[in-house]
Design an enzyme around this catalytic site. Structure first.
Site, PDB file in Angstrom:
ATOM      1  NE  ARG A   6     -24.383 -22.692 -33.594  1.00  0.00           N
ATOM      2  CZ  ARG A   6     -24.202 -22.161 -32.396  1.00  0.00           C
ATOM      3  NH1 ARG A   6     -25.071 -22.337 -31.464  1.00  0.00           N
ATOM      4  NH2 ARG A   6     -23.138 -21.467 -32.151  1.00  0.00           N
ATOM      5  CB  SER A  36      -0.892  -0.018   1.246  1.00  0.00           C
ATOM      6  OG  SER A  36      -1.574   1.206   1.371  1.00  0.00           O
ATOM      7  CE  LYS A  85      -4.976  -2.667   3.989  1.00  0.00           C
ATOM      8  NZ  LYS A  85      -6.154  -1.939   3.956  1.00  0.00           N
ATOM      9  CG  ASN A 103      -3.575  -3.959   0.154  1.00  0.00           C
ATOM     10  OD1 ASN A 103      -4.205  -3.752   1.174  1.00  0.00           O
ATOM     11  ND2 ASN A 103      -2.901  -3.006  -0.473  1.00  0.00           N
TER      12      ASN A 103
END
Length: 135
Positions: free
Chosen positions: A63, A24, A30, A32
Site C-alpha cells: 500500500r 422545455s 417538448k 425531454n
C-alpha cells in the site's frame, strides 16, 4: 438502454417517451428524456475514473504512499455516478411509455432502402402528410 431511449424518443421517431421528463422553456410541448440523459452522462464519466483506479493498482509496495490515496476521490465519484445511474435506470424502466402506433407508422414508411438522408426525408414527408390529414 439510455442510448436507445434517447434515439427512440426524438420527435421525428416518437416511439418511446419517459413517463416523467423535463419540460422545455422554449418549446412547452417538448418532453425531454432527462433520466436517459443523466444515465448517458454517467456512462461517459465513469471510464476515466475506472482508469485512475486501475492505474493505482501498479505499486512497488503493498500500500504505497500516493497510490491508494489516488483512489479515494475517483472511487467516491464513480460510486456516486453509478448509484445515480442505477436509480435513474430503475425509474426510467418503471415509467417508460411505449408508443406502438408510432412504431407501426415508422415501419410502414414506403419505399426501397436508400441512403440515410433520403430515408429521413421520406419519413418526415410521410409524417407531415399524416399530420395534415389529422387536422
Amino acid at each position: 438502454m439510455a442510448a436507445d431511449v434517447l434515439v427512440l424518443s426524438r420527435t421525428e421517431i416518437g416511439e418511446v417517451t419517459e413517463g416523467v421528463g423535463g419540460g422545455s422553456s422554449s418549446m412547452p410541448h417538448k418532453h425531454n428524456p432527462v433520466r436517459a440523459t443523466m444515465i448517458a452522462a454517467a456512462a461517459r464519466q465513469v471510464p476515466p475514473l475506472a482508469a485512475t483506479l486501475y492505474a493505482a493498482l501498479a505499486a512497488e509496495d503493498e500500500r504505497p504512499s500516493g497510490a491508494w490515496h489516488a483512489e479515494w476521490q475517483p472511487l467516491r465519484e464513480a460510486l456516486r455516478l453509478v448509484a445515480g445511474a442505477t436509480r435513474d435506470a430503475a425509474e426510467l424502466v418503471a415509467d417508460l411509455r411505449v408508443h406502438p402506433d408510432r412504431m407501426a407508422a415508422n415501419l410502414s414508411v414506403e419505399g426501397t432502402p436508400a441512403p440515410a438522408a433520403a430515408l429521413v426525408d421520406q419519413a418526415l414527408t410521410h409524417h407531415e402528410h399524416r399530420d395534415k390529414a389529422r387536422h
